[in-house]
Design an enzyme around this catalytic site. Sequence first.
Site, PDB file in Angstrom:
ATOM      1  N   ASP A   1    -109.799 -44.099 -28.017  1.00 45.85           N
ATOM      2  CA  ASP A   1    -108.459 -43.814 -28.564  1.00 45.85           C
ATOM      3  C   ASP A   1    -107.368 -43.902 -27.501  1.00 45.85           C
ATOM      4  O   ASP A   1    -106.207 -43.649 -27.779  1.00 45.85           O
ATOM      5  CB  ASP A   1    -108.438 -42.425 -29.215  1.00 45.85           C
ATOM      6  CG  ASP A   1    -108.656 -41.312 -28.188  1.00 45.85           C
ATOM      7  OD1 ASP A   1    -109.029 -41.625 -27.033  1.00 45.85           O
ATOM      8  OD2 ASP A   1    -108.444 -40.143 -28.546  1.00 45.85           O
ATOM      9  N   GLY A   2    -107.748 -44.250 -26.270  1.00 48.48           N
ATOM     10  CA  GLY A   2    -106.753 -44.395 -25.202  1.00 48.48           C
ATOM     11  C   GLY A   2    -106.725 -43.223 -24.235  1.00 48.48           C
ATOM     12  O   GLY A   2    -106.145 -43.324 -23.156  1.00 48.48           O
TER      13      GLY A   2
ATOM     14  N   ARG B   1     -83.953 -41.699 -14.309  1.00 48.21           N
ATOM     15  CA  ARG B   1     -82.583 -41.967 -14.748  1.00 48.21           C
ATOM     16  C   ARG B   1     -82.018 -40.838 -15.602  1.00 48.21           C
ATOM     17  O   ARG B   1     -80.824 -40.664 -15.681  1.00 48.21           O
ATOM     18  CB  ARG B   1     -82.518 -43.293 -15.522  1.00 48.21           C
ATOM     19  CG  ARG B   1     -82.517 -44.505 -14.607  1.00 48.21           C
ATOM     20  CD  ARG B   1     -82.577 -45.806 -15.367  1.00 48.21           C
ATOM     21  NE  ARG B   1     -83.921 -46.113 -15.829  1.00 48.21           N
ATOM     22  CZ  ARG B   1     -84.255 -47.230 -16.466  1.00 48.21           C
ATOM     23  NH1 ARG B   1     -83.340 -48.132 -16.735  1.00 48.21           N
ATOM     24  NH2 ARG B   1     -85.495 -47.440 -16.842  1.00 48.21           N
ATOM     25  N   GLN B   2     -82.887 -40.071 -16.242  1.00 48.66           N
ATOM     26  CA  GLN B   2     -82.411 -38.942 -17.067  1.00 48.66           C
ATOM     27  C   GLN B   2     -82.395 -37.705 -16.176  1.00 48.66           C
ATOM     28  O   GLN B   2     -83.354 -36.947 -16.131  1.00 48.66           O
ATOM     29  CB  GLN B   2     -83.335 -38.747 -18.265  1.00 48.66           C
ATOM     30  CG  GLN B   2     -83.403 -39.987 -19.168  1.00 48.66           C
ATOM     31  CD  GLN B   2     -84.469 -39.822 -20.235  1.00 48.66           C
ATOM     32  OE1 GLN B   2     -84.359 -38.971 -21.103  1.00 48.66           O
ATOM     33  NE2 GLN B   2     -85.518 -40.640 -20.163  1.00 48.66           N
TER      34      GLN B   2
ATOM     35  N   LYS C   1     -68.331 -50.431 -14.369  1.00 47.57           N
ATOM     36  CA  LYS C   1     -69.122 -50.815 -15.543  1.00 47.57           C
ATOM     37  C   LYS C   1     -69.153 -49.677 -16.555  1.00 47.57           C
ATOM     38  O   LYS C   1     -69.107 -48.515 -16.185  1.00 47.57           O
ATOM     39  CB  LYS C   1     -70.516 -51.197 -15.016  1.00 47.57           C
ATOM     40  CG  LYS C   1     -71.699 -50.778 -15.823  1.00 47.57           C
ATOM     41  CD  LYS C   1     -73.009 -50.921 -15.060  1.00 47.57           C
ATOM     42  CE  LYS C   1     -73.871 -49.691 -15.291  1.00 47.57           C
ATOM     43  NZ  LYS C   1     -75.175 -49.726 -14.664  1.00 47.57           N
TER      44      LYS C   1
HETATM   45  C1  R5P Z   1     -77.986 -47.758 -13.246  1.00 49.28           C
HETATM   46  O1  R5P Z   1     -77.430 -46.729 -12.925  1.00 49.28           O
HETATM   47  C2  R5P Z   1     -79.061 -48.405 -12.426  1.00 49.28           C
HETATM   48  O2  R5P Z   1     -78.778 -48.331 -11.065  1.00 49.28           O
HETATM   49  C3  R5P Z   1     -79.276 -49.849 -12.842  1.00 49.28           C
HETATM   50  O3  R5P Z   1     -78.102 -50.586 -12.574  1.00 49.28           O
HETATM   51  C4  R5P Z   1     -79.595 -49.978 -14.285  1.00 49.28           C
HETATM   52  O4  R5P Z   1     -80.526 -49.006 -14.693  1.00 49.28           O
HETATM   53  C5  R5P Z   1     -80.132 -51.363 -14.594  1.00 49.28           C
HETATM   54  O5  R5P Z   1     -80.420 -51.444 -15.963  1.00 49.28           O
HETATM   55  P1  R5P Z   1     -80.359 -52.836 -16.721  1.00 49.28           P
HETATM   56  O6  R5P Z   1     -81.048 -53.844 -15.851  1.00 49.28           O
HETATM   57  O7  R5P Z   1     -81.080 -52.593 -18.023  1.00 49.28           O
HETATM   58  O8  R5P Z   1     -78.934 -53.156 -16.958  1.00 49.28           O
END
Ligand code: R5P
Length: 318
Positions: free
Chosen positions: A38-39, A96-97, A194
């Site tokens: 089942d993994g 990232r979170q 961005k």
């Molecule tokens: C963002 O804060 C990170 O440093 C990367 O720029 C980002 O996670 C890259 O994600 P993606 O390649 O999906 O745009």
Amino acid sequence: MNADVKIVSGRSNQEIASKIARASHRELSHVTIRNFADGELWVKFEENVRGVDLYIVQSTFAPSDNLMELLLLIDAAKRASALRITAVIPYFGYARQDRKDQPRVAITAKLVANLLTQAGANRVITMDMHTPQLQGFFDIPLDHLYSSSVTINVIQKMDLGNVVVASPDVGGVKNARAYAKMLGDDIDLVVVDKRRPKHNDVEVMNIIGDVKGRNVIIVDDLIDTGTTFVKCAEALRGNGAETIIGMCTHAVFSNDAVRKISSSGAVSKVFVTDTIPLTSTNPKIEVISVAGLFAEAIIRTHENQSISSLFEKAESLT
Ligand code: R5P
């Protein structure tokens, strides 16, 4: 420390683990890792680790089984009486979170720090975390290595001239500025403003700084879908940049990231490291190994020597 050193590898990045072992003049120790039908994961150390200074190498990119595998290895080592367990995590996923930026979301970076500690890790060695402040999420020692101390040599050898370093977002400015300073006191920094309308989507609003006729190095911690990198490169080209080169540590490369990079006329080259193994190759993408840096960190940790000189070159410039 008088204890024996052993290095074992999970299955996520056996290539870098083998290179780390070789650079540390050791063989990888034997461990068996299997999945039930089942993994569900099962791990077993195939040699004695009692009283051993143990280093477990595992990058925790998706799927989350990679993280689970690391937790099981730590737990098994603890129950087998390893003296000290160090999780060597070339790419630390779920980083990232790192804050509650909207209601009712998880802070996964803190959760993973807690999981590693609760499983029994005594130390962590990792590289270019999404933000260096994540070290504060750990109540155990964490050594944060900078890939720049290796990758800078590659850029210097290219002898580009008329270089400017770009951060693809405001969050990466500190890192990019440190990179620029390593290249020289006269190297300018450019910031790409961005916005993320939704996950994995990017809009470039402004470019802060002059790139006309310049060779640009975009410094970032990772490329996931490649949207940030390629849109930044195209915006920079639109503003008159000449050669555009990426220096991005972790090659997460989800979806069609490699195709996006290879088909973008704005991108000349992307350097990544081997913290995550590449599943496909492309002439525009070149891998720089950071295994030697991890090996040196392991040797120094074992010998209770300072490892700060490994990254002071980068850190002193931040
Ligand atoms: C963002 O804060 C990170 O440093 C990367 O720029 C980002 O996670 C890259 O994600 P993606 O390649 O999906 O745009």
